[in-house]
Design an enzyme around this catalytic site. Structure first.
Site, PDB file in Angstrom:
ATOM      1  N   ARG A  40      -1.763 -19.249  11.705  1.00 56.35           N
ATOM      2  CA  ARG A  40      -2.510 -18.588  10.623  1.00 56.35           C
ATOM      3  C   ARG A  40      -3.517 -17.598  11.199  1.00 56.35           C
ATOM      4  O   ARG A  40      -3.832 -16.593  10.594  1.00 56.35           O
ATOM      5  CB  ARG A  40      -3.222 -19.625   9.743  1.00 56.35           C
ATOM      6  N   TYR A  93       1.802   1.646  -8.807  1.00 54.80           N
ATOM      7  CA  TYR A  93       2.657   0.464  -8.926  1.00 54.80           C
ATOM      8  C   TYR A  93       2.031  -0.549  -9.886  1.00 54.80           C
ATOM      9  O   TYR A  93       0.843  -0.880  -9.787  1.00 54.80           O
ATOM     10  CB  TYR A  93       2.838  -0.145  -7.531  1.00 54.80           C
ATOM     11  N   ASP A 165      -1.765   3.614  -0.540  1.00 59.41           N
ATOM     12  CA  ASP A 165      -0.503   2.881  -0.432  1.00 59.41           C
ATOM     13  C   ASP A 165       0.558   3.892   0.011  1.00 59.41           C
ATOM     14  O   ASP A 165       0.957   4.770  -0.754  1.00 59.41           O
ATOM     15  CB  ASP A 165      -0.145   2.260  -1.784  1.00 59.41           C
ATOM     16  N   LYS A 190       9.748  -2.893   2.082  1.00 57.93           N
ATOM     17  CA  LYS A 190      10.491  -1.697   1.708  1.00 57.93           C
ATOM     18  C   LYS A 190      11.003  -0.949   2.944  1.00 57.93           C
ATOM     19  O   LYS A 190      11.808  -1.481   3.683  1.00 57.93           O
ATOM     20  CB  LYS A 190       9.603  -0.824   0.823  1.00 57.93           C
TER      21      LYS A 190
END
Length: 375
Positions: A40, A93, A165, A190
């Site tokens: 983590r 988005y 973004d 993506k």
């Protein structure tokens, strides 16, 4: 003795790393970058991905996260706390808007949405608590292109940070930090990973202190990316330059064909000379325009459904940017959570279809779309 010196980083599929004694533990906490403790907090595979994207973007540091949504969350928290105010491009988005509206609002972070036409006139919308503007290099789903250099200068003049973004463009087309942005983020799911088999994100900061803050947010909120996902994303990243050329080549051919087709009312693709920001997109993208486009068919659900049923090379899959082409329906997927008024204002109507153009032979894609549009 056998020496192992792999060309490709192995998958460190371990949640925890061993220490010899307390001296090694003390050495770790004196310099947490010196080795690994717990995945983590950091893992060789996730660090390799973050470092690779950071290098492409020209940043001061980056953090890999478990999804694109996690990376948007981390970017906003890097600058904001309860009581702060965020400006967000209205043409964005739908998941970003949902995050701001439903979860960050509960944390006491307010948001005001900015129409695309007002992005360079933010002063009337600013409050003493306004911290940043969140925008996209190329907007989802209408492919409007922001002038990032101008936008960064305007934000900084107002004391705001610019968070971009960059998912649709990828670093192969545009590097927002080089144009003045403070953070550039990606849904690695993506184009960076590129094969529709990874869910991941990366946030890149222009400032080292902000990069350290992003790392802290990732650790404490548990936004960790798994070693396997990290490894797959790094593998995909190796072909990003080649893939973006093919995506762009094919998308321009598809957009050109659709723009001339009588069944298509409008095409949104920055590579078309008729696009309002074509010249800007050519400059920011180095002559490439990416693989994403949208088109408007008749505002009739059955017309859209029939098109979806007939196409064979563009399956209806609500994501984007894989090597295989696909299509999506913003009104019913990515922007479903918006009000009807917001959808109408943005031009997201019944007939709007978003195409993610892959790297298949372009003649096959064109023939498939023509037959799907016949009826």
């Amino acid at each position: 003795m056998t020496f192992i010196n792999p060309k490709i980083t192995p998958i460190y599929q371990s949640s925890v790393f061993k220490f010899e004694d307390l001296n090694e533990l003390d050495a770790y906490f004196a310099d947490t970058s010196s080795r690994y403790l717990y995945s983590r907090n950091g893992n060789p595979n996730s660090d390799e991905l973050a470092d690779a994207v950071n290098q492409l973007e020209g940043g001061a540091g980056a953090v890999a996260t478990s999804s694109g949504m996690a990376t948007i969350f981390a970017a906003i928290l890097a600058y904001c706390q309860a009581g702060d105010h965020v400006l967000c491009a209205a043409d964005i988005y739908g998941g970003s808007a949902a995050l701001l509206n439903t979860e960050l609002s509960r944390m006491g972070i307010a948001v005001t949405y900015v129409p695309f036409e007002q992005l360079y006139e933010l002063a009337p919308l600013c409050r003493p608590t306004t911290r940043l503007l969140l925008a996209e290099t190329m907007s989802n789903p209408l492919l409007r292109v922001a002038d990032l250099g101008r936008l960064a200068a305007h934000c900084h003049a107002l004391g705001l940070k610019l968070v971009v973004d960059n998912t649709f463009a990828s670093p192969m087309l545009t590097r927002p930090l080089q144009l003045g942005a403070d953070i550039s983020l990606h849904s690695v799911t993506k184009y960076i990973a590129g094969h529709s088999d990874v869910t991941a994100g990366v946030t890149v900061a222009a400032d080292a202190e902000v990069a350290a803050r992003l790392k802290q947010i990732g650790v404490l909120y548990g936004l960790t990316l798994s070693p396997m996902e990290s490894w797959l994303a790094v593998r995909g990243l190796k072909t990003l330059r080649l893939r973006m050329r093919e995506h762009s080549h094919n998308a321009l051919a598809v957009a050109t064909m659709l723009a001339a087709h009588p069944a298509v009312r409008e095409v949104y693709y920055p590579g078309l000379p008729t696009h309002a920001q074509h010249a800007l997109a050519a400059e920011q993208g180095g002559g490439l325009f990416g693989g994403m486009l949208s088109c408007k068919l008749a505002d009739d659900r059955e017309v859209v459904s029939n098109f979806m049923r007939r196409t064979e090379r563009f399956p209806f899959a609500p994501s984007l940017a894989g090597v295989d082409s696909s299509l999506s329906y913003p009104l019913g997927t990515s922007h479903r959570a918006l009000t009807a008024e917001q959808q109408q204002d943005l031009g997201i109507t019944t007939g709007l279809v978003r195409l993610s153009v892959g790297i298949e032979p372009v003649e096959e894609l064109l023939a498939d779309l023509r037959q799907a549009l016949e009826s």
